[in-house]
Scaffold this motif. Structure first.
Motif, PDB file in Angstrom:
ATOM      1  N   ALA B 178       0.833  -1.203   0.000  1.00  0.00           N
ATOM      2  CA  ALA B 178       0.000   0.000   0.000  1.00  0.00           C
ATOM      3  C   ALA B 178       0.867   1.252   0.000  1.00  0.00           C
ATOM      4  N   ARG B 179       1.962   1.203   0.726  1.00  0.00           N
ATOM      5  CA  ARG B 179       2.862   2.370   0.740  1.00  0.00           C
ATOM      6  C   ARG B 179       3.431   2.614  -0.648  1.00  0.00           C
ATOM      7  N   VAL B 180       3.868   1.519  -1.296  1.00  0.00           N
ATOM      8  CA  VAL B 180       4.411   1.651  -2.649  1.00  0.00           C
ATOM      9  C   VAL B 180       3.333   2.169  -3.596  1.00  0.00           C
ATOM     10  N   ASP B 181       2.091   1.756  -3.358  1.00  0.00           N
ATOM     11  CA  ASP B 181       0.984   2.196  -4.199  1.00  0.00           C
ATOM     12  C   ASP B 181       0.540   3.625  -3.877  1.00  0.00           C
ATOM     13  N   GLY B 182       1.256   4.280  -2.995  1.00  0.00           N
ATOM     14  CA  GLY B 182       0.970   5.683  -2.742  1.00  0.00           C
ATOM     15  C   GLY B 182      -0.168   5.934  -1.772  1.00  0.00           C
ATOM     16  N   ALA B 183      -0.517   4.933  -0.951  1.00  0.00           N
ATOM     17  CA  ALA B 183      -1.566   5.143   0.035  1.00  0.00           C
ATOM     18  C   ALA B 183      -0.946   5.689   1.313  1.00  0.00           C
ATOM     19  N   ARG B 187      -5.549   6.896   3.735  1.00  0.00           N
ATOM     20  CA  ARG B 187      -6.046   6.026   2.673  1.00  0.00           C
ATOM     21  C   ARG B 187      -5.872   4.564   3.036  1.00  0.00           C
ATOM     22  N   PHE B 188      -4.740   4.230   3.638  1.00  0.00           N
ATOM     23  CA  PHE B 188      -4.507   2.848   4.040  1.00  0.00           C
ATOM     24  C   PHE B 188      -5.598   2.411   5.010  1.00  0.00           C
ATOM     25  N   ASP B 191      -9.051   2.457   2.858  1.00  0.00           N
ATOM     26  CA  ASP B 191      -9.180   1.564   1.697  1.00  0.00           C
ATOM     27  C   ASP B 191      -8.794   0.126   1.991  1.00  0.00           C
ATOM     28  N   ILE B 192      -7.921  -0.084   2.938  1.00  0.00           N
ATOM     29  CA  ILE B 192      -7.423  -1.444   3.184  1.00  0.00           C
ATOM     30  C   ILE B 192      -7.894  -1.966   4.539  1.00  0.00           C
ATOM     31  N   PRO B 195     -12.044  -2.085   5.180  1.00  0.00           N
ATOM     32  CA  PRO B 195     -12.729  -3.201   4.495  1.00  0.00           C
ATOM     33  C   PRO B 195     -12.310  -4.569   5.014  1.00  0.00           C
TER      34      PRO B 195
END
Ligand SMILES: Nc1ncnc2c1ncn2[C@@H]1O[C@H](COP(=O)(O)OP(=O)(O)O)[C@@H](O)[C@H]1O
Ligand SMILES: [Mg+2]
Lengths: 345, 282
Positions: B178-183, B187-188, B191-192, B195
Motif C-alpha cells: 500500500a505504501r508503494v501504491d501511494g496510500a 487512505r490505508f 481503503d485497506i 474493508p
C-alpha cells in the motif's frame, strides 16, 4: 526509466549489521539480480532501494539524484512481493488500479492501462475475481500487473517466483525477462536461486553476509568466480574444490585450493592439464547427462558425463581437466590468477 | 458416535428439547402475558394461549404513557435505548479502531505506555470508577443528556485489544504494498484496513449494541428525568413490590419491546457475523 546507483550502502539493526557497505551501479534499462543464501541481506538492500527501509549509511541514487530521504511513493518504484501482497478485498482490476487512483490518474487512463496490462499478462477474463479465486500463478501475474500499470522508474522484485512450482517458475522466468526487455524498465530482482539469477540477469550481484562477493555479467562470473563462495554458489552441481596440499600440482603462488566445473572434467587419460584418479561412489543419471560422485586424494568431486554413463560404482577412473579450465583460490578463498599443470596422479 | 444407537439419539434429543423448553418457556410466557388484561394475568391459573388484549396493551404502552414511570410512553424509552446502544456501539468501534490503528502501525514515543494503559483499564469496569465519573458528569452538566449516558462508556479496552490482535495478523508486505501504491496513513486505513475489518466490526457491533442496550447501573445514576430513562431502567421502575400496584400487562409488553431490538440486530447482522467466523483470509 532510470539508472540506479548504490554507494557504500549500509544497514544496521541495533548492533547487528545486515548490509555492510554495498556499491552497485545499474545502467538504465538493465536487470540486476541480487543472489545469495538466505539471510545475506538481499531483501534488506532491496527494501532500502524501495524506500521502505531507512538507509543507515551510504547513498542510493536514481538518475544521479540522491533519494535517501524520499519515501517509496515519490521514488516512483513498483514492487512485486514474495507473497504477492494483493489486497484481498479488491478484485483484480482494483488491485491493479489502486496505485494509479492514489496518484490521481484519470479514470479512462486507468482503464486503458489496466486493460493493456491484463491483456499482456492474459488476465483479461479474470478482472472481476478476487485474489482468493485465483491460482498461485494467476496471483503472481496480478502482482506483476500491479507493478507494470504504474509505469514506474524502477521495478523491484523480492523472490517473486519462490511460491510457484518448478514448471511455472521456469515459464514465468522467461516471461519476466521478456516483459522487462519490452518495457525497458530498470529492475532489481532478488532471488536465492542461482539458476534464476543466471538466466535473468544483465548484471549479477552475488552477495554473502551483507557484502558483495562479486558483481558482473552472469557468464563472466560463471567463468571466473572471484572466490570459492561464488564458485560453489553459482552453477549446479557446484564447482569441485580440492585442497592443493593433497595434490601434486604446480599452482600459481599463494594458491591453496583448486577448482574445476563438473562439466570440464573428461573421463580419460591425457598428457596435459590436471590428471586425477577418482573412485566412483554414486552415479546419478538424469537423462541427457549423468553426474558421477567420486572421491579423489584432494576430496570429493562431482563429474558430469554426457548421456548415459558406462561407469560402474566402485570403479576407478582417470579424470582429466584441461589446464585452462582450472581455477585457483588462496587461503582466504579469493581467486588467484594463473594456470597450473598437474605432474602426476 | 452420537446418533448411532436409537436410545442415545433419544436421550440426546430429550436433553436438547428440555433445554429449549427451559430457556424458551419464560419468553413464550412473556409474549402470551403481553396479550392479556391485568386481571387475567393476576388471576390464576396462568393462561397459556395468547389473549385478545394485545392491540390494546401495545398501543397503550407505546403511545399512551405508563403511570409508574412518570407517564412516559414506551416509544420514548425505546428511542432513548436505541440512541444509547447505537452511540455506545458505534463510538466504541470508532475509538477502538483508531487507537488500535495507532498502536499497531505507528511508532511514536510512549507507544507501549499507551498500550499498557489501555490494557490496564480492562481491570476497571464502570462500577469501579463510577463515583468520579459521576462527579465529572455533574460538573460538565451532562446529567440527563444522551452525551452523559454514552460518553463514559465509550472507551473500550476489549475492542481495542481485539482490533490490535487482528491488525497484527495483517502481513507486513500488504502494508508495504500500500505504501508503494501511494496510500498514505488515512487512505490505508480507509481503503485497506477498514474493508478487511468489516466482519470483525460487524461481530463487535452486535456484542456492543447488546452491551449498550442492557446497561443498568450507569443509566440509573445519570438520568433523573423520566423521559431520559432507558427501557431497561424503566422496566425496573414499572415493577412495584406490591403486585396490585404493578401493571403487569404493560410490564410484559415493555419486556417484549425491550427484547426486540437486540434480537433484530442479531438477526440482521447474522450474515456478517457468521462470515466473520468462517472466513479466514489474510
Ligand atoms: N527488521 C529487522 N530487525 C532485525 N534484523 C533484521 C530485520 N530484518 C532483517 N534482519 C536481519 O538482517 C539480515 C538480512 O535479512 P534479509 O535481508 O531479509 O535476508 P535475505 O533476504 O537475503 O534472506 C538477517 O540476518 C536478518 O535476521
Ligand atoms: Mg529475503
Amino acid at each position: 526509466m532510470a539508472s540506479v546507483e548504490l554507494k557504500d550502502v549500509r544497514k544496521s539493526y541495533g548492533s547487528t549489521e545486515a548490509v555492510k557497505g554495498v556499491s552497485i551501479a545499474i545502467p538504465d534499462k538493465e536487470l540486476c539480480v541480487l543472489v545469495g543464501p538466505s539471510g545475506c541481506g538481499k531483501s534488506t538492500l532491496l527494501r532500502m532501494i524501495a524506500g521502505l527501509e531507512e538507509i543507515t549509511a551510504g547513498e542510493v541514487r536514481f538518475d544521479g539524484q540522491v533519494v535517501n530521504a524520499i519515501g517509496p511513493t515519490e521514488r516512483d518504484i513498483a514492487m512485486v512481493f514474495q507473497n504477492y501482497a494483493l489486497y484481498p478485498h479488491m478484485n483484480v482490476f482494483d488491485n491493479m488500479a489502486y496505485g494509479l487512483r492514489n496518484r490521481g490518474t484519470p479514470k479512462d487512463e486507468i482503464k486503458r492501462r489496466v486493460d493493456e496490462a491484463a491483456k499482456r499478462l492474459e488476465l483479461s477474463h479474470l478482472l472481476d475475481r478476487t485474489p482468493r479465486q485465483l491460482s498461485g500463478g494467476q496471483r503472481q501475474r496480478v502482482a506483476m500487473g500491479r507493478a507494470i500499470v504504474r509505469e514506474p522508474k524502477v521495478f523491484l522484485f523480492d523472490e517473486p517466483l519462490s511460491n510457484l512450482d518448478a514448471k511455472l517458475r521456469g515459464q514465468m522466468r522467461v516471461e519476466i525477462k521478456s516483459l522487462q526487455r519490452a518495457l525497458g524498465v530498470t529492475s532489481v530482482y532478488v532471488t536465492h536461486d542461482q539458476l534464476e539469477a543466471m538466466t535473468l540477469a544483465d548484471i549479477l550481484v552475488v552477495m554473502n553476509g551483507g557484502l558483495v562477493e562479486q558483481a558482473g555479467r552472469p557468464l563472466d562470473i560463471y567463468e571466473k568466480p572471484a572466490s570459492t563462495f561464488v564458485a560453489s554458489f553459482i552453477g549446479a552441481p557446484p564447482m569441485n574444490l580440492l585442497k592443493l596440499s593433497d595434490l601434486s600440482v604446480t599452482a600459481p603462488a599463494g594458491a591453496e585450493t583448486l577448482g574445476f566445473r563438473p562439466e570440464d572434467a573428461v573421463i580419460a587419460s591425457a598428457t596435459s592439464g590436471l590428471r586425477l584418479e577418482a573412485r566412483i561412489e554414486a552415479v546419478e543419471p538424469v537423462g541427457a547427462e549423468s553426474f558421477l560422485h567420486g572421491t579423489t586424494p584432494g576430496g570429493r568431486v562431482i563429474l558430469r558425463a554426457p548421456g548415459r554413463s558406462q561407469v560402474e560404482v566402485g570403479e576407478r577412473v582417470a579424470v582429466n581437466v584441461p589446464a585452462d579450465k582450472l581455477h585457483f583460490f588462496d587461503a582466504q578463498g579469493k581467486r588467484v590468477e594463473g594456470q597450473g599443470v598437474s605432474v602426476q596422479i | 458416535m452420537i446418533g448411532q444407537s436409537p436410545i442415545r439419539t433419544f436421550i440426546a434429543h430429550a436433553v436438547l428439547i428440555l433445554g429449549v423448553l427451559v430457556v424458551a418457556f419464560p419468553i413464550y410466557y412473556v409474549l402470551v402475558a403481553s396479550t392479556h388484561s391485568l386481571q387475567t394475568i393476576l388471576r390464576p391459573p396462568l393462561p397459556l394461549v395468547p389473549g385478545d388484549q394485545g392491540w390494546a396493551n401495545y398501543s397503550t404502552a407505546l403511545f399512551g404513557g405508563v403511570g409508574r414511570i412518570g407517564g412516559v410512553a414506551v416509544g420514548t424509552l425505546l428511542f432513548n435505548s436505541t440512541v444509547v446502544a447505537l452511540g455506545i456501539a458505534i463510538g466504541k468501534i470508532i475509538i477502538s479502531l483508531l487507537s488500535a490503528y495507532a498502536i499497531v502501525f505507528f511508532r511514536f514515543p510512549g507507544r507501549m505506555v499507551f498500550f499498557w494503559l489501555i490494557f490496564i483499564t480492562l481491570m476497571l469496569p464502570v462500577e469501579v470508577r463510577i463515583l468520579p465519573t459521576y462527579k465529572v458528569m455533574v460538573d460538565l452538566n451532562l446529567i440527563d443528556t444522551y452525551t452523559g449516558l454514552i460518553l463514559p462508556l465509550i472507551a473500550s479496552a476489549t475492542a481495542t485489544l481485539l482490533f490490535r490482535q487482528f491488525f497484527m495478523t495483517i502481513p507486513g508486505e500488504l502494508v508495504e504494498a500500500a505504501r508503494v501504491d501511494g496510500a498514505g496513513p488515512w487512505r490505508f486505513f480507509r481503503d485497506i484496513l477498514l474493508p478487511l475489518s468489516r466482519t470483525n466490526i460487524a461481530a463487535l457491533f452486535v456484542i456492543l449494541f447488546i452491551y449498550g442496550w442492557t446497561q443498568y447501573l450507569w443509566p440509573l445514576l445519570v438520568t433523573n428525568r423520566s423521559d431520559m430513562n432507558t427501557i431497561v431502567i424503566a422496566l425496573r421502575k414499572m415493577i412495584s413490590f406490591a403486585d396490585a400496584d404493578t401493571q403487569w400487562h404493560l410490564v410484559m409488553v415493555t419486556c417484549v419491546l425491550a427484547i426486540l431490538p437486540p434480537v433484530l440486530v442479531v438477526v440482521l447482522m447474522q450474515r456478517w457475523f457468521v462470515r466473520g467466523l468462517v472466513e479466514t483470509e489474510k
